[in-house]
Design a protein around this motif. Structure first.
Motif, PDB file in Angstrom:
ATOM      1  N   ILE A   1      43.522 -30.713 -36.188  1.00 30.93           N
ATOM      2  CA  ILE A   1      42.052 -30.225 -37.060  1.00 30.93           C
ATOM      3  C   ILE A   1      42.165 -28.834 -36.812  1.00 30.93           C
ATOM      4  N   PHE A   2      41.975 -28.131 -35.523  1.00 31.96           N
ATOM      5  CA  PHE A   2      41.639 -26.784 -35.382  1.00 31.96           C
ATOM      6  C   PHE A   2      42.645 -25.978 -35.910  1.00 31.96           C
ATOM      7  N   LYS A   3      43.894 -26.308 -35.955  1.00 29.02           N
ATOM      8  CA  LYS A   3      44.897 -25.492 -36.822  1.00 29.02           C
ATOM      9  C   LYS A   3      44.708 -25.517 -38.377  1.00 29.02           C
ATOM     10  N   PHE A   4      44.363 -26.876 -38.620  1.00 24.34           N
ATOM     11  CA  PHE A   4      43.848 -26.866 -40.072  1.00 24.34           C
ATOM     12  C   PHE A   4      42.796 -25.960 -40.528  1.00 24.34           C
ATOM     13  N   VAL A   5      41.822 -25.867 -39.742  1.00 22.53           N
ATOM     14  CA  VAL A   5      40.897 -24.980 -39.931  1.00 22.53           C
ATOM     15  C   VAL A   5      41.313 -23.291 -39.938  1.00 22.53           C
ATOM     16  N   ILE A   6      42.121 -23.177 -39.130  1.00 17.50           N
ATOM     17  CA  ILE A   6      42.651 -21.765 -38.887  1.00 17.50           C
ATOM     18  C   ILE A   6      43.324 -21.554 -40.013  1.00 17.50           C
TER      19      ILE A   6
ATOM     20  N   TYR B   1      45.276 -31.234 -46.386  1.00 21.00           N
ATOM     21  CA  TYR B   1      45.269 -31.687 -45.104  1.00 21.00           C
ATOM     22  C   TYR B   1      46.417 -32.418 -44.476  1.00 21.00           C
TER      23      TYR B   1
ATOM     24  N   LYS C   1      49.387 -31.306 -42.051  1.00 22.30           N
ATOM     25  CA  LYS C   1      49.448 -31.966 -40.892  1.00 22.30           C
ATOM     26  C   LYS C   1      51.091 -32.739 -40.787  1.00 22.30           C
TER      27      LYS C   1
ATOM     28  N   GLU D   1      43.325 -22.745 -43.015  1.00 20.65           N
ATOM     29  CA  GLU D   1      42.353 -22.490 -44.362  1.00 20.65           C
ATOM     30  C   GLU D   1      41.452 -21.278 -44.372  1.00 20.65           C
ATOM     31  N   VAL D   2      41.070 -20.852 -43.027  1.00 18.22           N
ATOM     32  CA  VAL D   2      39.973 -19.911 -43.234  1.00 18.22           C
ATOM     33  C   VAL D   2      40.818 -18.531 -43.299  1.00 18.22           C
TER      34      VAL D   2
END
Length: 216
Positions: A193-198, A178, A182, A200-201
Motif C-alpha cells: 500500500i505504501f509503495k502504491f501511494v508513492i 493497484y 501489486k 501514484e503520487v
C-alpha cells in the motif's frame, strides 16, 4: 549502490530492448487477427480482471501487439474526447495544441507509472515491457471513460447516466492499477500500500510537470 536498484544505464538498455521488440512486433503483425484478439482480451479482462492481471504479470497474457493496440486505444479515445470538447465549445483552433498533446497524454498516462514501477521494483526478473503491458491493461477503463465523455457532447441528455458510469469506470481503473502494480512488485497488501501511494503520487507529480511544460 544497492544491486537490486535499477541504474540509469540498465533502464536505458531495457528501454532500448523494449523499443526494438515493439518495432519488430508491429512489422510482423496481422492487424485483423490481432484486433480480434485484443477485443477478446478486453472481454475476458472484464470477466476476470484479477486473472488477467496475473497472466500479464507472468508474461502469458496478450501478445505485445495487443498491448500496443490498447495503448493506441487510450491515445485515440483521449484525442476523440478533446476534439469533441473543442467542437462543443466552438473553439477548436484555440484548443488545437491541447488536441495534439492529447495523443502524447494518452501515452504518458501509461508510460510514466510503468517506468516508475519498474525503477521501484527490486525484483530483477520483471521487465519494463511487463510493466508497460500491465499499465496498458489497467487503463482499459480509461478508453471507455473518454468515449462516453465524448458522447455527452453529442447527446448531452445522457450526461447524468454517463457521469455515473464514468465514476464506476474510474474506480475500476484505480483497482486494476493497484492489482497490476501489486502483482508486478510481488508484494503483500500490507507491504505494498505504501509503495502504491508513492508510485501514484510520483506519477501524478511527473504528469503535472509534463502538463505545465505542455508536453501532454
Amino acid at each position: 549502490m544497492d544491486e537490486n536498484k535499477v541504474s540509469a544505464e540498465e533502464l536505458k538498455e531495457e528501454t532500448k530492448q523494449t523499443f526494438n521488440k515493439v518495432k519488430d512486433e508491429i512489422k510482423d503483425a496481422n492487424f485483423k487477427a490481432e484486433t480480434i484478439e485484443a477485443t477478446n482480451f478486453v472481454k475476458d479482462m472484464f470477466m476476470d480482471p484479477v486473472g488477467a492481471v496475473k497472466n500479464v504479470s507472468n508474461e502469458v497474457g496478450p501478445k505485445l501487439i495487443t498491448v500496443i493496440m490498447l495503448v493506441i486505444g487510450v491515445m485515440l479515445s483521449n484525442l476523440l474526447k478533446n476534439i469533441m470538447w473543442a467542437f462543443g465549445n466552438s473553439n477548436i483552433f484555440d484548443s488545437l495544441w491541447e488536441i495534439i498533446t492529447s495523443l502524447t497524454s494518452g501515452v504518458c498516462i501509461i508510460l510514466v507509472p510503468a517506468f516508475i514501477a519498474y525503477v521501484f521494483n527490486r525484483n530483477s526478473d520483471r521487465s519494463l515491457l511487463t510493466s508497460i503491458s500491465l499499465m496498458a491493461m489497467a487503463n482499459v477503463p480509461t478508453i471507455f471513460v473518454n468515449v462516453l465523455t465524448a458522447l455527452t457532447r453529442i447527446l448531452p441528455k445522457l450526461a447524468g447516466i454517463v457521469g455515473v458510469l464514468n465514476q464506476g469506470l474510474e474506480v475500476a481503473h484505480v483497482v486494476l492499477t493497484y492489482f497490476a502494480l501489486k502483482t508486478f512488485c510481488k508484494e503483500e497488501d500490507d507491504l505494498f500500500i505504501f509503495k502504491f501511494v508513492i508510485i501514484e503520487v510520483a506519477s501524478g507529480f511527473i504528469m503535472m510537470l509534463l502538463r505545465l511544460l505542455n508536453v501532454c
